[in-house]
Scaffold this motif. Structure first.
Motif, PDB file in Angstrom:
ATOM      1  N   TYR A 136      21.730  55.985  72.069  1.00  0.00           N
ATOM      2  CA  TYR A 136      20.939  56.157  73.295  1.00  0.00           C
ATOM      3  C   TYR A 136      20.808  54.830  74.044  1.00  0.00           C
ATOM      4  O   TYR A 136      21.016  54.766  75.260  1.00  0.00           O
ATOM      5  CB  TYR A 136      19.553  56.693  72.938  1.00  0.00           C
ATOM      6  N   VAL A 137      20.446  53.769  73.304  1.00  0.00           N
ATOM      7  CA  VAL A 137      20.251  52.463  73.943  1.00  0.00           C
ATOM      8  C   VAL A 137      21.561  51.932  74.529  1.00  0.00           C
ATOM      9  O   VAL A 137      21.565  51.289  75.583  1.00  0.00           O
ATOM     10  CB  VAL A 137      19.651  51.456  72.942  1.00  0.00           C
ATOM     11  N   PRO A 141      21.541  50.126  78.633  1.00  0.00           N
ATOM     12  CA  PRO A 141      21.273  48.722  78.254  1.00  0.00           C
ATOM     13  C   PRO A 141      20.190  48.087  79.119  1.00  0.00           C
ATOM     14  O   PRO A 141      20.164  48.277  80.338  1.00  0.00           O
ATOM     15  CB  PRO A 141      22.631  48.042  78.461  1.00  0.00           C
ATOM     16  N   GLY A 142      19.281  47.368  78.465  1.00  0.00           N
ATOM     17  CA  GLY A 142      18.254  46.632  79.193  1.00  0.00           C
ATOM     18  C   GLY A 142      17.133  47.485  79.746  1.00  0.00           C
ATOM     19  O   GLY A 142      16.394  47.031  80.623  1.00  0.00           O
ATOM     20  N   THR A 143      16.948  48.701  79.226  1.00  0.00           N
ATOM     21  CA  THR A 143      15.869  49.566  79.730  1.00  0.00           C
ATOM     22  C   THR A 143      14.911  50.030  78.634  1.00  0.00           C
ATOM     23  O   THR A 143      13.795  50.452  78.937  1.00  0.00           O
ATOM     24  CB  THR A 143      16.450  50.819  80.420  1.00  0.00           C
ATOM     25  N   ALA A 159      14.527  42.058  65.971  1.00  0.00           N
ATOM     26  CA  ALA A 159      15.061  42.850  67.084  1.00  0.00           C
ATOM     27  C   ALA A 159      16.310  42.201  67.668  1.00  0.00           C
ATOM     28  O   ALA A 159      17.280  42.900  68.030  1.00  0.00           O
ATOM     29  CB  ALA A 159      13.999  43.027  68.164  1.00  0.00           C
ATOM     30  N   LEU A 160      16.310  40.876  67.759  1.00  0.00           N
ATOM     31  CA  LEU A 160      17.497  40.166  68.249  1.00  0.00           C
ATOM     32  C   LEU A 160      18.679  40.374  67.295  1.00  0.00           C
ATOM     33  O   LEU A 160      19.819  40.563  67.734  1.00  0.00           O
ATOM     34  CB  LEU A 160      17.201  38.676  68.392  1.00  0.00           C
ATOM     35  N   SER A 161      18.385  40.355  65.997  1.00  0.00           N
ATOM     36  CA  SER A 161      19.436  40.577  65.006  1.00  0.00           C
ATOM     37  C   SER A 161      19.964  42.009  65.074  1.00  0.00           C
ATOM     38  O   SER A 161      21.167  42.253  64.899  1.00  0.00           O
ATOM     39  CB  SER A 161      18.895  40.297  63.597  1.00  0.00           C
ATOM     40  N   ALA A 165      23.863  43.004  65.762  1.00  0.00           N
ATOM     41  CA  ALA A 165      24.619  43.801  64.793  1.00  0.00           C
ATOM     42  C   ALA A 165      25.147  45.107  65.378  1.00  0.00           C
ATOM     43  O   ALA A 165      26.192  45.608  64.950  1.00  0.00           O
ATOM     44  CB  ALA A 165      23.746  44.102  63.579  1.00  0.00           C
ATOM     45  N   THR A 166      24.412  45.648  66.365  1.00  0.00           N
ATOM     46  CA  THR A 166      24.772  46.975  66.889  1.00  0.00           C
ATOM     47  C   THR A 166      25.401  46.945  68.274  1.00  0.00           C
ATOM     48  O   THR A 166      25.952  47.953  68.722  1.00  0.00           O
ATOM     49  CB  THR A 166      23.519  47.869  66.952  1.00  0.00           C
ATOM     50  N   GLY A 167      25.290  45.800  68.959  1.00  0.00           N
ATOM     51  CA  GLY A 167      25.854  45.712  70.304  1.00  0.00           C
ATOM     52  C   GLY A 167      24.992  46.326  71.378  1.00  0.00           C
ATOM     53  O   GLY A 167      25.463  46.592  72.497  1.00  0.00           O
ATOM     54  N   ILE A 168      23.697  46.537  71.091  1.00  0.00           N
ATOM     55  CA  ILE A 168      22.802  47.108  72.099  1.00  0.00           C
ATOM     56  C   ILE A 168      22.036  46.004  72.820  1.00  0.00           C
ATOM     57  O   ILE A 168      22.033  44.852  72.391  1.00  0.00           O
ATOM     58  CB  ILE A 168      21.810  48.105  71.467  1.00  0.00           C
ATOM     59  N   LYS A 169      21.377  46.379  73.905  1.00  0.00           N
ATOM     60  CA  LYS A 169      20.565  45.426  74.666  1.00  0.00           C
ATOM     61  C   LYS A 169      19.189  46.040  74.898  1.00  0.00           C
ATOM     62  O   LYS A 169      19.061  47.069  75.556  1.00  0.00           O
ATOM     63  CB  LYS A 169      21.234  45.091  76.009  1.00  0.00           C
ATOM     64  N   LEU A 170      18.151  45.386  74.329  1.00  0.00           N
ATOM     65  CA  LEU A 170      16.780  45.874  74.420  1.00  0.00           C
ATOM     66  C   LEU A 170      15.946  44.991  75.348  1.00  0.00           C
ATOM     67  O   LEU A 170      16.341  43.868  75.669  1.00  0.00           O
ATOM     68  CB  LEU A 170      16.139  45.874  73.026  1.00  0.00           C
ATOM     69  N   VAL A 171      14.791  45.501  75.745  1.00  0.00           N
ATOM     70  CA  VAL A 171      13.809  44.712  76.477  1.00  0.00           C
ATOM     71  C   VAL A 171      12.715  44.334  75.481  1.00  0.00           C
ATOM     72  O   VAL A 171      12.028  45.206  74.937  1.00  0.00           O
ATOM     73  CB  VAL A 171      13.194  45.507  77.645  1.00  0.00           C
ATOM     74  N   HIS A 172      12.549  43.044  75.214  1.00  0.00           N
ATOM     75  CA  HIS A 172      11.615  42.574  74.192  1.00  0.00           C
ATOM     76  C   HIS A 172      10.232  42.342  74.787  1.00  0.00           C
ATOM     77  O   HIS A 172      10.075  41.606  75.769  1.00  0.00           O
ATOM     78  CB  HIS A 172      12.141  41.286  73.566  1.00  0.00           C
ATOM     79  N   VAL A 173       9.213  42.979  74.178  1.00  0.00           N
ATOM     80  CA  VAL A 173       7.840  42.884  74.668  1.00  0.00           C
ATOM     81  C   VAL A 173       6.987  42.199  73.598  1.00  0.00           C
ATOM     82  O   VAL A 173       6.790  42.748  72.512  1.00  0.00           O
ATOM     83  CB  VAL A 173       7.261  44.279  74.974  1.00  0.00           C
TER      84      VAL A 173
END
Length: 311
Positions: A136-137, A141-143, A159-161, A165-173
Motif C-alpha cells: 500500500y505504502v 510514497p510520502g503520504t 522506521a527509517l530502517s 529494507a522495503t523500499g517504501i517512503k513514510l512520513v515520520h511524525v
C-alpha cells in the motif's frame, strides 16, 4: 596540623558514607509517562526504595531523544542522590547532534532489558499483514504517517530502517515518547507506529490495534503469532535497550550500595514477571559489561546514523 585535617576529613567521609542513603533519591526518566522507559523505571525503583529504605522520586524530562534528561543526569552532583534511566539513545544522541556526551561520560550501573520494534496499525485498518501495508505504502510514497518517540530516537531509526529494507517512503511524525505516539495512533491522527510491543500491548488486547510484524531475530513471546520482518524476507532487526546510570565520579562505596540494591530489585520475582509480561527480554549486564556494550553500540551508531539520516 595537616595530618589532623586529613584524619578528620576521612572520619567525616566515613560517617557520611555509613549513613548513605539518608534522604530521598531523585531518579530521572528521559521519556513521557506511560512508555516502556517510564514503566521499567517506576517498577524497579519502587522495589529498590524498599531495599534502600529511602524514597526514590521519579521525574520525567522529555525532549531531544532523551538528550535533555541525560544531560541533566550527567551534570548532576555525583553524590549518589541523583540517578536515572538510560535508553539505547545514550549511544545515539552524539551521532544525532543532540548532545556532546556518550556512555563513557556516566557511571553506568547496569543494563536491564532489550526489546524489539513492532510495526503496528489500528485494528480497523485495511491491512492484515505487513506485506499488505508495504504494498500500500509503495503506491502512495510520502503520504502514510508513522509515529515515533522523537527525532532520532530508536523508534525513528526503526522506521527509517523499515524504509530502507522495503523500499517504501513514510512520513515520520515525532512525539515526546512512545506513549503519546500510541495515543495519536489510537485517535486516528497517524497511520502506524514503530514502537515496542510493550507500548502497544494494551491497545492490541483491547482490540483497537494490530501488530503486523516485529523487527527482531526471533518472535516476541508476548505475541508469538506475529511474524518477524526477517521471516517476511526483509533484513531489518532493531531493538531498544535500557539500563541505569549515575553521574560520573560517584564514590565507589556508594556505587556498590546502589548496584547491590538495584540488582536485588532486578532479580526479584516481581520485576522479572513485569518484564516478561510486557514482552521485554531480561538482559542484565553489570556496570563494566554494560559500559563495554554501550560503547560498542555508540561506535556502531556513530557510523549508522549519519548514513540513515543522509548526513
Amino acid at each position: 596540623m595537616r595530618r589532623l585535617l586529613v584524619f578528620v576529613s576521612l572520619v567525616l567521609a566515613t560517617l557520611l558514607l555509613a549513613a548513605y542513603p539518608d534522604k530521598p533519591i531523585t531518579f530521572i526518566i528521559q521519556a513521557a509517562p506511560g512508555g516502556a522507559s517510564d514503566m521499567v523505571s517506576r517498577t524497579i525503583t519502587a522495589i529498590a526504595q524498599e531495599i534502600l529504605k529511602v524514597p526514590i522520586n521519579c521525574t520525567n524530562i522529555t525532549g531531544a531523544a532523551g538528550a535533555i534528561a541525560m544531560k541533566r543526569l550527567q551534570t548532576s552532583k555525583p553524590d549518589g542522590y541523583t540517578m536515572g534511566y538510560v535508553p539505547v539513545e545514550l549511544s545515539m544522541v552524539k551521532a544525532l547532534g543532540y548532545a556532546d556526551f556518550g556512555p563513557e561520560d556516566f557511571d553506568l550501573l547496569m543494563r536491564i532489558m532489550v526489546i524489539p520494534a513492532a510495526l503496528t496499525v489500528r485494528a480497523d485498518s485495511p491491512w492484515k499483514t505487513a506485506q499488505e501495508f508495504i504494498e500500500y505504502v509503495k503506491t502512495r510514497p510520502g503520504t502514510v504517517t508513522v509515529g515515533n518517540s522523537g527525532p532520532g530516537s530508536i523508534w525513528h531509526i526503526a522506521a527509517l530502517s523499515l524504509e530502507k529494507a522495503t523500499g517504501i517512503k513514510l512520513v515520520h511524525v515525532p512525539f515526546d515518547g512512545a506513549a503519546p505516539a500510541v495515543a495519536a495512533l489510537l485517535g486516528g491522527h497517524i497511520t502506524a507506529v514503530t514502537v515496542s510491543p510493550t507500548e502497544v500491548k494494551a491497545g492490541v488486547e483491547s482490540g483497537q490495534l494490530r501488530i503486523l510484524a516485529v523487527m527482531s531475530d526471533e518472535r516476541t513471546p508476548l505475541f508469538p503469532d506475529v511474524p518477524t520482518m526477517k521471516e517476511l524476507g526483509y533484513d531489518v532487526s532493531i531493538a531498544a535497550w535500557g539500563g541505569l546510570a549515575l553521574p560520573k565520579g560517584v564514590d565507589p562505596e556508594v556505587y556498590k550500595i546502589l548496584a547491590d540494591a538495584f540488582k536485588k530489585a532486578y532479580d526479584s520475582e516481581t520485576f522479572q514477571k513485569f518484564l516478561l509480561d510486557r514482552g521485554m527480554t531480561p538482559a542484565y549486564l553489570d556496570g563494566q559489561k554494560f559500559k563495554e556494550f554501550a560503547v560498542a553500540q555508540y561506535n556502531m551508531f556513530m557510523e549508522l546514523i549519519p548514513k540513515a539520516l543522509g548526513k
